[in-house]
Design a protein around this motif. Sequence first.
Motif, PDB file in Angstrom:
ATOM      1  N   VAL A   1     -10.497  -2.878   0.083  1.00  0.00           N
ATOM      2  CA  VAL A   1      -9.814  -4.077  -0.562  1.00  0.00           C
ATOM      3  C   VAL A   1     -10.613  -5.058  -0.239  1.00  0.00           C
ATOM      4  CG1 VAL A   1      -7.600  -3.225  -0.882  1.00  0.00           C
ATOM      5  CG2 VAL A   1      -7.943  -4.520   1.084  1.00  0.00           C
TER       6      VAL A   1
ATOM      7  N   ARG B   1       0.959  -1.176   0.087  1.00  0.00           N
ATOM      8  CA  ARG B   1      -0.074   0.055  -0.107  1.00  0.00           C
ATOM      9  C   ARG B   1       0.906   1.270   0.149  1.00  0.00           C
ATOM     10  NH1 ARG B   1      -5.592   0.213  -0.773  1.00  0.00           N
ATOM     11  NH2 ARG B   1      -6.378   2.072   0.216  1.00  0.00           N
TER      12      ARG B   1
ATOM     13  N   ILE C   1     -10.297   0.224   3.999  1.00  0.00           N
ATOM     14  CA  ILE C   1      -9.337   0.667   2.873  1.00  0.00           C
ATOM     15  C   ILE C   1      -9.782   0.311   1.419  1.00  0.00           C
ATOM     16  CG2 ILE C   1      -7.391   0.857   4.474  1.00  0.00           C
ATOM     17  CD1 ILE C   1      -6.136  -1.472   3.052  1.00  0.00           C
TER      18      ILE C   1
ATOM     19  N   PHE D   1     -10.464  -3.740   8.584  1.00  0.00           N
ATOM     20  CA  PHE D   1      -9.352  -3.051   8.132  1.00  0.00           C
ATOM     21  C   PHE D   1      -9.650  -3.088   6.528  1.00  0.00           C
ATOM     22  CE2 PHE D   1      -5.421  -2.208   6.775  1.00  0.00           C
ATOM     23  CZ  PHE D   1      -4.559  -1.556   7.640  1.00  0.00           C
ATOM     24  N   ARG D   2      -9.561  -4.146   6.150  1.00  0.00           N
ATOM     25  CA  ARG D   2      -9.718  -4.345   4.555  1.00  0.00           C
ATOM     26  C   ARG D   2     -10.831  -3.516   3.912  1.00  0.00           C
ATOM     27  NH1 ARG D   2      -7.121  -9.334   2.183  1.00  0.00           N
ATOM     28  NH2 ARG D   2      -9.201  -9.453   0.957  1.00  0.00           N
TER      29      ARG D   2
END
Lengths: 173, 196
Positions: B195, B69, B193, B189-190
């Motif tokens: 993803v 990232r 952001i 978390f994924r």
Amino acid sequence: MRDSDQGDWREALYEELVAARVSQVAYVPDAGHSHVITRCHEDPAITPIVLTTEEEGIGVLAGADLAGARGVLLMQSSGVGNCLNTFSLVRNCGFPIVTIVTMRGEWGEFNPWQVPMGQATPATLEAGGLVVQRVDDPGDVRAVVKHALHMAFEGGTAMAVLLSQRLIGAKTF
Amino acid sequence: METQQNNGFERRELVAQILRDRSDDLLVVTGLGSPTYDVAAAGDDPRNFYLWGAMGSAATIGLGLALARPQARVLVITGDGEMLMALGALATIGVARPSNLAIAVLDNRAYGETGGQASHTAHGVDLVAMARAAGFKETAHCDATDGFDAPRRLLREAPGPVLAACAIRSGENPRVMPARDGHHLRARFREAIGVA
């Protein structure tokens, strides 16, 4: 086994990493992985990460996954035990860790110091929550790696592929 | 051996200052124990990945994340004991050299979770010198006499890899416990952001 067959399965392994869109390859060097390590360093789409010890690779792969990237850890069987506590990332978080392990401590091994960890490798990986698949025949490498990568990255299962010493060839001095 | 640091930061205040005004491209990984509670106390965020175990993995998780990232700033906040368990990772990061990775070591010179036993840093082992020798681009010892600006600037903005060892006063804080379900922490978390 002819030399050309050996070259073929090693290249097939690299080709499957590319086909699965693996972008990080973390490794502790091993002779059995030397071809794929070289190929990864030549490939601008892959970031190779040389480690000082194998458990670093479990963290690296977990971090890659948090960003939606796919990573693979290359190591020798003697390094599998180093990873055990970090396998809590597999069981607790479901990180789709993939490791490809070159085996020592079996099939004509001349060095008895390789045998304890080599023989404990499948049980250690299973204790950590990884599904273990073993390859003995060079003709099977492509398919086993391909399907292991699919189970991990499409199915979320942490996977270990053991490249047996019979496949790689027992080390001699 | 010296575990008391009169010029140490108060850890909760320091972490809050480092993290204040965070943007969506700041991603945080915490080392188990007090750093996890400190970051949670500064305000929960789905872009925090809290470790509750896997001691020694905070820096390497930060490395994999930073490489994958590059448009984000990745900040690892951990303790001296957790960092000492990953000295090899300093060498690994020194080779990979991600410019977007920073590590804050909250150095209280002790294993705070297990009874306050002196850690190696209490005996003079210098994590900053080790990181510098491994090839980190920016390294510093920070303490309260210089204020919050120096560690904040280093950790949030300086080209990495960065390691700042921040002296921390001893003392107990109330535990602020973030979620412990790792599957949940990973998924949110994924998702945060984009993803997932």
